[in-house]
Motif scaffolding. Structure first.
Motif, short mmCIF file in Angstrom:
data_model
loop_
_atom_site.label_atom_id
_atom_site.label_comp_id
_atom_site.label_asym_id
_atom_site.label_seq_id
_atom_site.Cartn_x
_atom_site.Cartn_y
_atom_site.Cartn_z
N PRO A 105 -2.46 0.95 13.96
CA PRO A 105 -1.20 0.36 14.43
C PRO A 105 -0.69 -0.70 13.44
O PRO A 105 -1.45 -1.54 12.98
N VAL A 106 0.62 -0.62 13.14
CA VAL A 106 1.27 -1.57 12.24
C VAL A 106 2.56 -2.00 12.93
O VAL A 106 3.38 -1.16 13.30
N SER A 107 2.76 -3.31 13.09
CA SER A 107 3.97 -3.83 13.74
C SER A 107 5.16 -3.79 12.79
O SER A 107 5.00 -3.92 11.59
N GLY A 108 6.36 -3.67 13.38
CA GLY A 108 7.59 -3.68 12.61
C GLY A 108 8.46 -2.51 12.97
O GLY A 108 8.04 -1.58 13.67
N GLY A 109 9.67 -2.51 12.45
CA GLY A 109 10.61 -1.43 12.70
C GLY A 109 10.38 -0.22 11.81
O GLY A 109 10.87 0.87 12.09
N ALA A 110 9.63 -0.40 10.72
CA ALA A 110 9.30 0.69 9.79
C ALA A 110 7.99 0.35 9.10
O ALA A 110 7.58 -0.82 9.05
N ILE A 111 7.31 1.38 8.58
CA ILE A 111 6.01 1.20 7.94
C ILE A 111 6.04 1.77 6.54
O ILE A 111 6.40 2.94 6.34
N LEU A 112 5.65 0.96 5.56
CA LEU A 112 5.43 1.44 4.20
C LEU A 112 3.94 1.72 4.02
O LEU A 112 3.11 0.84 4.27
N ASP A 113 3.61 2.93 3.61
CA ASP A 113 2.24 3.33 3.30
C ASP A 113 2.09 3.17 1.79
O ASP A 113 2.73 3.88 1.02
N ILE A 114 1.26 2.19 1.39
CA ILE A 114 1.11 1.86 -0.03
C ILE A 114 -0.28 2.28 -0.49
O ILE A 114 -1.28 1.85 0.08
N VAL A 164 -2.79 0.33 1.93
CA VAL A 164 -2.33 -0.80 2.74
C VAL A 164 -1.10 -0.35 3.53
O VAL A 164 -0.22 0.34 3.00
N GLY A 165 -1.06 -0.74 4.79
CA GLY A 165 0.13 -0.52 5.62
C GLY A 165 0.93 -1.80 5.65
O GLY A 165 0.39 -2.87 5.95
N LEU A 166 2.22 -1.70 5.35
CA LEU A 166 3.10 -2.87 5.36
C LEU A 166 4.19 -2.64 6.39
O LEU A 166 5.02 -1.75 6.24
#
Length: 195
Positions: A105-114, A164-166
């Motif tokens: 789970p990653v909070s936010g309106g969108a997720i960058l997979d780095i 990293v998930g951003l």
């Protein structure tokens, strides 16, 4: 004499008002200065990649706030212009951990997979070079008060890459570039060209 004193007082008041007006006529208010700052946002939001030339170990991950974007930097020990660090950065609907495939789970309106081609361990010795733990926020990174960043999650260090998930506020334009020993990801505050 009384008239002369009144006339001098009136002239002093008029001169003070004129000086105050002249002092503010050329001044730029903070709001006007902020509105006039042009921000580059033509980066797009599509996947960005670079092939690796080596696999030096990840040493640190840090973030910073700028006028037009928020920044995350991957410090890679020993990487140079000739020994480039590979990367793949893209928006995803959900972050799935490399290797296990488990959703993180990653909070936010969108997720960058780095993905950065730098393991969180030294390939020569196997010793840990970066203390990230799966599913946990990035150690030492505080994004409170950032305009765009909402969450950070360490995914994994798997097969020579660190994931990293951003979490960001929305699907916004981003760019990725390298300098000696660094992979830099900037995410714009908005799609507008002026902030």
């Amino acid at each position: 004499m009384r008239r002369w004193g009144t006339a001098l007082a009136a002239m002093a008041l008029a001169g003070g008002a004129l000086a105050a007006t002249a002092g503010t006529a050329g001044a730029v208010t903070p709001t006007a200065a902020k509105a006039a700052t042009a921000c580059e946002t033509g980066w797009g939001s599509g996947e960005k990649t670079a092939a690796p030339a080596g696999h030096a170990p990840l040493e640190n991950i840090r973030t910073g706030r700028h006028a037009c974007y928020d920044r995350i930097v991957f410090d890679v020990k020993g990487a140079t212009a000739a020994d480039r660090v590979g990367y793949r950065v893209e928006y995803v609907d959900a972050l799935h951990q490399d290797g296990s495939g488990e959703e993180i789970p990653v909070s936010g309106g969108a997720i960058l997979d780095i993905h950065v081609s730098a393991p969180s361990y030294d390939p020569g010795t196997g010793g840990e070079s970066y203390p990230g733990r799966a599913r946990k926020p990035l150690p030492g990174v505080d994004i409170d008060g950032y305009q765009t960043f909402r969450d950070t999650r360490f995914g994994a260090s798997f097969e020579g890459e660190t994931q990293v998930g951003l979490g960001v506020r929305a699907r916004l334009p981003f760019r990725v570039f390298q300098t000696d020993g660094h992979v830099v990801v900037d995410v714009a505050h908005s799609w507008n060209a002026v902030r």
